[in-house]
Every structure is written in C-alpha cells, then in structure tokens.
Design a protein around this motif. Structure first.
Motif, short mmCIF file in Angstrom:
data_model
loop_
_atom_site.label_atom_id
_atom_site.label_comp_id
_atom_site.label_asym_id
_atom_site.label_seq_id
_atom_site.Cartn_x
_atom_site.Cartn_y
_atom_site.Cartn_z
N ASN A 138 0.82 -1.21 0.00
CA ASN A 138 0.00 0.00 0.00
C ASN A 138 0.85 1.26 0.00
N HIS A 168 -0.64 3.72 -2.73
CA HIS A 168 -1.37 3.14 -3.84
C HIS A 168 -2.75 2.70 -3.35
N ASP A 169 -3.81 3.09 -4.10
CA ASP A 169 -5.15 2.67 -3.70
C ASP A 169 -5.46 1.28 -4.24
N ASP A 170 -6.70 0.81 -4.00
CA ASP A 170 -7.07 -0.55 -4.42
C ASP A 170 -7.00 -0.74 -5.92
N LYS A 175 -0.48 7.93 -5.35
CA LYS A 175 -0.61 9.28 -4.84
C LYS A 175 0.60 9.58 -3.95
#
Length: 376
Positions: A138, A168-170, A175
């Motif tokens: 993540n 990192h998102d799903d 970001k």
C-alpha cells in the motif's frame, strides 16, 4: 768475675737504650701553634692530615677497583624495562554511524512496503513480534536518506530516515504523500568502524529494537541574508556581467576556451561533455557598494557575484541555475578567480564589502595583460 760484671753492665746499658727508643716512638708529638683549635672548635695536626690523606687514597682506589662492576650494573639497569614507566595508550577510534544508518534506511524501506501477512519480510531487521494492519504494497519509499544519527550509548544508535512516500489505492493509482520522517533504534555489534564496541570482532551485526516511529519534520532554518546587495540585472554594458556571461557560457557549453575568462594560475575546467547548448544570464548580484559603477578598478580588486542563468540543452529544454563567482581585476578587466562552493552569507549587522585592492608583493612582476574576450 770481672768479665761477667762487664757483660752484665753492657746488657743493662743496651736495655736502657732500647727503652728510651721505645718511649720516643710511643710519645705523642707536642702540639705546635698550628695545632691549636680554631674559632670553630676544629683542631688540625700533621697526624690528622696524614690520616685523612690515607683515607682519601683508599677511597680513590676503591672507586677505581669498583668501576667495571658499576658500569656493568648501569648497563643492565638501562637495558631492562623501566619500572613505573607509562606506555602511551592509543586512542580508540570513534564509532562510525555509517553501518547503523544504512541498516536503518533499509529497514524503513522494507517496513513501508510490508503489510498484513508479509511481516516475515521484516525478520532480517527486527526479531520482535510484528502484526501489521496495513495492506502489503500500500506504501513505498520512492527515495530515502538518513538525515540524523546519534549514539545514545556505546553500540546503540538513534537514526532518523527521511522517505519520500507514495501510496497506492485498491485500483493501483499512486498518490504522493510527500516526505515523511521515521526514527529507529539500532543496536550494533562488532568493530567501531561498523558502529559497534568490540575491538577484535571480525564483522559487524545490526538489529532494530522496535518498529519505526514516525516523527515531525526537522525545523527549516531561514538562511541569513546574502552578501550580494547590489543588483546588476543582466546588462551586458557592465564589464563584470560580461565576464560572468562569457565564463558560464564556456563552462556549460564548451563553445570557447575557459582560460580566456579566468585569472592566471586559476585551475578550472569546463563540464565535459557539455550538457547545454546555450546560456542566458537572467540576473547578477554582487557585493560592491556602487550600483552605477561600471569602470573596472585597479589591479587586485575582488568582486563576489551571484549569477542566475537559464541553460538550454540540446532538446531545447531550459534549466535555471545559480553560480557564486569570485572575480579579480587585472589589466583593466575582470577575470574569474574561482567558482565558489556556496553563495556568501553576510554576518548579522555586517555591511557588505566594496571591492578591495591588494598590493602586490615587492619584486613580483605584473602579469602580461591577456586579450579581452571581445578580441577573439
């Protein structure tokens, strides 16, 4: 009978003579005026002086006879180890923070990427029980560096690591979270060169004492005022600006020889291969007191510049750069004496200095003027 009487008388006479001679030998000599006691109470006599002489002679012969023995004793004493002599003790080398710092940086990077189910990835750094709640992968450190290290006690270090963190998102979208700071306790074993305390250890070993602790960013200091108070702009009419322009163009593009713009004996080399195709001066500040002065002062004057440039590469992209230069006057022109390590900072309350003149040493011949940049 008469003969016996004469013999007896002769014997008695001989015995009498021998007795008188014995009395003369044992009789103490009479004191003369020289033997009288002096004011200190001491008394000298010929007998006393004779005794003293015999004692001195005996002492001298005793010293002569004992000379070889005393010499051998002195030799043995000097060749043996000195008793009580303090041998110099070599100072122990200071412990190096390099090993613990590098280990902490690797640990923080592994910690940011680890998550629930991948705690074993931290085993090479931390042997304690770990239970992470974040998803693995993540977060990650795109860049990291150690900004502080302190030895709390021998072999135990506090290391602060700055990491540029990306989340990192799903869906896998990244970001950037910015720079974050993590402090880690690291124990070091082994030699001092690896941060430990052991003298004869073959190699160093490291271990974190806990998971990293996120801490606040260090205080950002406001730099002191720069020493360049006179703004020259980018005018080519100023001789010092013209020298800076020509020098930086040669330095960054290799278009001309750099020696044309430097003082005799200055050792500066252009960047090779040249990273830029063109250089444009966008601003110049210096430490002179006269903004309108454009005439070059007498030989030996020194001027400090801060030059802003836009350098354009072969692809046409411009990069903004700053250079701190020191110029010296010679033969009616300015020449670059050095590219300074950092811009000069003015001490608080200290006015900026005007160009100053240094008097050549007696017997030093003035250098032959070199051709001006415009002459080529």
């Amino acid at each position: 009978m008469k003969r016996q009487r004469r013999q007896r008388k002769a014997d008695e006479k001989r015995q009498f003579v021998e007795a008188e001679a014995w009395d003369e030998e044992v009789e103490e000599p009479q004191e003369s005026p020289a033997d009288e006691p002096d004011e200190t109470g001491w008394k000298t006599s010929t007998a006393h002086l004779a005794g003293i002489s015999r004692i001195v002679r005996v002492g001298v012969w005793a010293l002569v006879g004992s000379g070889p023995a005393l010499g051998m004793l002195a030799f043995l004493s000097s060749s043996g180890p000195a008793q009580g002599a303090t041998k110099p003790v070599a100072a122990a080398p200071p412990a190096s923070p390099v090993g613990p710092a590098g280990f902490a940086e690797l640990f923080v990077s592994a910690y940011l990427q680890a998550g629930q189910g991948t705690e074993r990835d931290l085993a090479p750094y931390y042997s304690g029980s770990v239970a992470l709640a974040v998803k693995p992968g993540n977060r990650e450190a795109t860049q990291s560096t150690v900004i502080a290290s302190r030895e709390i006690q021998p072999g135990y270090w506090s290391i602060t690591v700055a990491a540029d963190v990306t989340a990192h998102d799903d869906k896998g979208k990244a970001k950037r979270l910015g720079v974050q700071y993590f402090r880690v306790g690291i124990q070091a074993t082994g030699p001092a060169g690896g941060g430990g305390t052991e003298k004869a250890a073959p190699a160093a070993g490291y271990g974190a004492t806990s998971l990293p602790a996120q801490v606040a960013a260090p205080t950002v200091l406001k730099p002191g005022g720069l020493a360049y108070e006179t703004d020259r702009g980018s005018s080519s009419a100023d001789p010092s600006v013209e020298t800076a322009r020509g020098f930086l163009s040669a330095y960054l593009t290799g278009s001309t020889e750099i020696d044309r713009y430097t003082s005799p004996g200055t050792r500066l080399q252009a960047i090779s291969p040249a990273p830029y195709a063109a250089v444009k001066v966008t601003g110049v500040q210096d430490d002179s007191l006269h903004a309108g002065q454009q005439k070059v002062p007498a030989d030996g004057a020194v001027l400090h510049q801060l030059v802003q440039v836009d350098a354009t590469d072969q692809a046409g992209s411009a990069v903004s750069l700053s250079y701190a230069l020191t110029l010296k006057s010679r033969a009616g022109r300015w020449e670059v004496a050095s590219v300074d390590d950092a811009p000069a900072i003015r001490a608080s309350g200290t006015p900026s200095a005007a160009p100053h003149t240094t008097t050549p040493s007696p017997g030093v011949r003035a250098a032959t003027p070199s051709p001006s940049p415009s002459s080529s």
